[in-house]
Design a protein around this motif. Structure first.
Motif, PDB file in Angstrom:
ATOM      1  N   THR A 280     -52.012 -42.087  -7.055  1.00  0.00           N
ATOM      2  CA  THR A 280     -51.769 -41.286  -8.247  1.00  0.00           C
ATOM      3  C   THR A 280     -53.085 -40.627  -8.599  1.00  0.00           C
ATOM      4  OG1 THR A 280     -50.087 -42.835  -9.025  1.00  0.00           O
ATOM      5  CG2 THR A 280     -51.077 -41.365 -10.666  1.00  0.00           C
ATOM      6  N   GLU A 281     -53.103 -39.296  -8.622  1.00  0.00           N
ATOM      7  CA  GLU A 281     -54.346 -38.596  -8.905  1.00  0.00           C
ATOM      8  C   GLU A 281     -54.617 -38.593 -10.401  1.00  0.00           C
ATOM      9  OE1 GLU A 281     -55.193 -34.973  -6.776  1.00  0.00           O
ATOM     10  OE2 GLU A 281     -53.706 -35.519  -5.252  1.00  0.00           O
ATOM     11  N   GLY A 282     -55.864 -38.867 -10.770  1.00  0.00           N
ATOM     12  CA  GLY A 282     -56.240 -38.848 -12.176  1.00  0.00           C
ATOM     13  C   GLY A 282     -57.299 -39.876 -12.501  1.00  0.00           C
ATOM     14  N   PHE A 283     -57.541 -40.018 -13.794  1.00  0.00           N
ATOM     15  CA  PHE A 283     -58.628 -40.839 -14.318  1.00  0.00           C
ATOM     16  C   PHE A 283     -58.111 -41.792 -15.388  1.00  0.00           C
ATOM     17  CE2 PHE A 283     -60.296 -36.822 -12.938  1.00  0.00           C
ATOM     18  CZ  PHE A 283     -61.527 -37.092 -12.383  1.00  0.00           C
ATOM     19  N   ALA A 284     -58.741 -42.962 -15.487  1.00  0.00           N
ATOM     20  CA  ALA A 284     -58.539 -43.855 -16.629  1.00  0.00           C
ATOM     21  C   ALA A 284     -59.624 -43.489 -17.638  1.00  0.00           C
ATOM     22  CB  ALA A 284     -58.664 -45.312 -16.206  1.00  0.00           C
ATOM     23  N   GLY A 285     -59.214 -43.059 -18.820  1.00  0.00           N
ATOM     24  CA  GLY A 285     -60.168 -42.604 -19.819  1.00  0.00           C
ATOM     25  C   GLY A 285     -60.217 -43.499 -21.039  1.00  0.00           C
TER      26      GLY A 285
END
Length: 167
Positions: free
Chosen positions: A3-8
């Protein structure tokens, strides 16, 4: 596959914080090591961010602290997968402080109070998968933030499956 993305994680900085609003006594830090802008006691919320292309006029934190939403910080973590040895280009812009770590080493450093004017950075990376951390703090004036790989065939940014304390 990932899953592409970031934990922010997003943090609120009060207007009484010694490091906001430029003046004679505001600290300009070359590194983030001794800054408290990402301390858990300042945590406002956490969320999944599919990208870090927030652009200008970006105000994600407003909890009613003095001068909200003017002062905030954020920290994102992810994996960066590098498919083959390459010079990887990123477009990066921030108003104000921003640092990017890949494999626990700072590869992009943009400290200080400044306008949001994205620029291109190139980083030499070996093939593999590495922890990625992006730290940002907004401390004055207009807000803006962007971190985006331009070498999209060379890398993939994957939502982390490691403990959020990494990076």
């Amino acid at each position: 596959d990932c899953t592409e993305g970031f934990a922010g994680k997003y943090f609120n900085l009060p207007d009484s914080h010694a490091d906001v609003e430029p003046g004679d006594d505001v600290r300009e830090a070359d590194t983030y090591d001794d800054l408290d802008w990402w301390d858990e006691q300042r945590l406002s919320f956490s969320r999944f961010d599919p990208s870090l292309d927030h652009g200008s006029n970006w105000w994600p934190v407003d909890e009613g602290l003095g001068s909200d939403p003017a002062y905030f910080s954020a920290r994102w973590v992810a994996w960066i997968r590098v498919w083959e040895d390459a010079e990887v280009s990123f477009t990066v812009g921030s108003a104000d402080d921003l640092w990017v770590d890949i494999n626990n080493k700072t590869v992009i450093s943009m400290p200080g109070i400044k306008d949001f004017e994205p620029e291109t950075f190139t980083v030499e990376l070996s093939s593999g998968q590495y922890p990625l951390a992006v730290r940002f703090a907004h401390r004055s004036g207009e807000s803006g933030m962007r971190f985006r790989p331009l070498s999209v065939d060379a890398v993939t940014i994957c939502y982390p499956d490691f403990d959020d304390d990494t990076g």
